[in-house]
Scaffold this motif. Structure first.
Motif, mmCIF file in Angstrom:
data_model
loop_
_atom_site.group_PDB
_atom_site.id
_atom_site.type_symbol
_atom_site.label_atom_id
_atom_site.label_comp_id
_atom_site.label_asym_id
_atom_site.label_seq_id
_atom_site.Cartn_x
_atom_site.Cartn_y
_atom_site.Cartn_z
ATOM 1 N N MET A 106 1.013 -1.050 -0.003
ATOM 2 C CA MET A 106 0.021 -0.057 -0.141
ATOM 3 C C MET A 106 0.958 1.298 -0.046
ATOM 4 O O MET A 106 0.592 2.245 -0.625
ATOM 5 N N GLU A 107 1.785 1.313 0.833
ATOM 6 C CA GLU A 107 2.859 2.359 0.920
ATOM 7 C C GLU A 107 3.569 2.557 -0.540
ATOM 8 O O GLU A 107 3.765 3.716 -0.934
ATOM 9 N N LEU A 108 4.021 1.436 -1.097
ATOM 10 C CA LEU A 108 4.639 1.523 -2.316
ATOM 11 C C LEU A 108 3.520 2.102 -3.561
ATOM 12 O O LEU A 108 4.094 2.802 -4.272
ATOM 13 N N ASP A 109 2.451 1.671 -3.300
ATOM 14 C CA ASP A 109 1.292 2.309 -4.324
ATOM 15 C C ASP A 109 1.102 3.615 -4.155
ATOM 16 O O ASP A 109 0.999 4.301 -5.193
ATOM 17 N N GLN A 110 1.145 4.102 -2.906
ATOM 18 C CA GLN A 110 0.749 5.492 -2.763
ATOM 19 C C GLN A 110 2.047 6.564 -3.434
ATOM 20 O O GLN A 110 1.985 7.524 -3.960
ATOM 21 N N LEU A 111 3.189 5.805 -3.020
ATOM 22 C CA LEU A 111 4.572 6.548 -3.547
ATOM 23 C C LEU A 111 4.463 6.736 -5.103
ATOM 24 O O LEU A 111 4.775 7.536 -5.629
ATOM 25 N N LEU A 112 4.120 5.297 -5.657
ATOM 26 C CA LEU A 112 4.007 5.434 -7.245
ATOM 27 C C LEU A 112 3.135 6.289 -7.661
ATOM 28 O O LEU A 112 3.230 6.801 -8.637
ATOM 29 N N LEU A 118 5.035 9.294 -16.738
ATOM 30 C CA LEU A 118 6.504 8.795 -17.598
ATOM 31 C C LEU A 118 7.247 8.225 -16.437
ATOM 32 O O LEU A 118 8.219 7.376 -16.752
ATOM 33 N N VAL A 119 7.777 9.063 -15.396
ATOM 34 C CA VAL A 119 8.752 8.799 -14.300
ATOM 35 C C VAL A 119 8.201 7.349 -13.899
ATOM 36 O O VAL A 119 8.821 6.230 -13.694
ATOM 37 N N LYS A 120 6.962 7.264 -13.622
ATOM 38 C CA LYS A 120 6.251 6.109 -13.016
ATOM 39 C C LYS A 120 6.516 4.787 -13.867
ATOM 40 O O LYS A 120 6.838 3.804 -13.640
ATOM 41 N N ARG A 121 6.237 4.911 -14.997
ATOM 42 C CA ARG A 121 6.299 3.994 -16.272
ATOM 43 C C ARG A 121 7.725 3.572 -16.347
ATOM 44 O O ARG A 121 8.021 2.392 -16.332
ATOM 45 N N ALA A 122 8.724 4.577 -16.344
ATOM 46 C CA ALA A 122 10.206 4.160 -16.605
ATOM 47 C C ALA A 122 10.611 3.254 -15.158
ATOM 48 O O ALA A 122 11.364 2.353 -15.231
ATOM 49 N N PHE A 123 10.175 3.623 -14.181
ATOM 50 C CA PHE A 123 10.603 3.059 -12.565
ATOM 51 C C PHE A 123 9.696 1.688 -12.984
ATOM 52 O O PHE A 123 10.924 0.445 -12.500
ATOM 53 N N LEU A 124 8.656 1.280 -13.158
ATOM 54 C CA LEU A 124 8.236 -0.098 -13.312
ATOM 55 C C LEU A 124 8.723 -0.761 -14.237
ATOM 56 O O LEU A 124 8.853 -2.136 -14.181
ATOM 57 N N THR A 132 16.626 -2.084 -19.226
ATOM 58 C CA THR A 132 17.891 -1.319 -19.116
ATOM 59 C C THR A 132 17.327 0.422 -19.158
ATOM 60 O O THR A 132 16.456 0.348 -20.096
ATOM 61 N N TYR A 133 18.126 1.360 -18.653
ATOM 62 C CA TYR A 133 17.696 2.765 -18.887
ATOM 63 C C TYR A 133 17.509 3.041 -20.593
ATOM 64 O O TYR A 133 16.818 3.702 -21.027
ATOM 65 N N ALA A 134 18.509 2.392 -21.298
ATOM 66 C CA ALA A 134 18.721 2.564 -22.715
ATOM 67 C C ALA A 134 17.437 2.114 -23.359
ATOM 68 O O ALA A 134 16.970 2.736 -24.307
ATOM 69 N N GLN A 135 17.016 0.692 -22.835
ATOM 70 C CA GLN A 135 15.899 0.047 -23.547
ATOM 71 C C GLN A 135 14.744 0.992 -23.162
ATOM 72 O O GLN A 135 13.909 0.821 -23.898
ATOM 73 N N ILE A 136 14.694 1.460 -22.022
ATOM 74 C CA ILE A 136 13.358 2.297 -21.762
ATOM 75 C C ILE A 136 13.209 3.542 -22.448
ATOM 76 O O ILE A 136 12.346 3.832 -22.863
ATOM 77 N N GLY A 137 14.521 4.087 -22.498
ATOM 78 C CA GLY A 137 14.834 5.122 -23.453
ATOM 79 C C GLY A 137 14.117 5.234 -24.991
ATOM 80 O O GLY A 137 13.751 5.813 -25.381
ATOM 81 N N ALA A 138 14.457 3.846 -25.347
ATOM 82 C CA ALA A 138 14.228 3.630 -26.697
ATOM 83 C C ALA A 138 12.688 3.367 -26.912
ATOM 84 O O ALA A 138 12.123 3.665 -27.944
#
Length: 138
Positions: A106-112, A118-124, A132-138
């Protein structure tokens, strides 16, 4: 009028109405009473109590947020219980561990939920899908 007096008057004048409104939404008097209390706790713990022209509209807005959080928690609990049901019995967590894990979820859900989309999607994508961050960026 002091803020605590304002909340006291708001509670006295509208608690019964709010509980009824929530009961109609939930169909459960016990849950409605709990969420009505949660609504007033949010009012009481707010930094400032606003001057209210339409107190019921104000309470409805807060109660809708509380109700949304209630539904999110139910969905999260259901998903967690479904995941537990798929685990072999000998590795399933104890009731205490389940409660701790559910609270953490529940705490993680609230933080997310507080992150930009876009930040949330990249994190997940990074944490759950292992990209990887390169794959996420692409």
């Amino acid at each position: 009028m002091q803020p605590s007096n304002t909340v006291e008057v708001l509670y006295h004048d509208h608690h019964h109405w709010l509980t009824g409104w929530l009961r109609r939404k939930l169909g459960c008097p016990e849950s409605a009473a709990d969420l009505a209390q949660d609504t007033f706790i949010r009012v009481l713990t707010a930094r400032e109590t606003p001057t209210l022209i339409e107190p019921r509209a104000f309470l409805t807005t807060i109660a809708k947020r509380v109700l949304c959080n209630h539904y999110r928690r139910q969905d999260l609990e259901r998903a967690y219980i479904d995941a537990l049901a798929q685990m072999p019995e000998h590795v399933a967590p104890s009731e205490e561990e389940r409660a701790i894990i559910l609270q953490t979820l529940m705490e993680l859900d609230q933080l997310l939920d507080g992150l930009a989309p876009l930040v949330k999607r990249a994190f997940l994508l990074s944490q759950l899908d292992g990209l990887t961050y390169a794959q996420i960026g692409a």
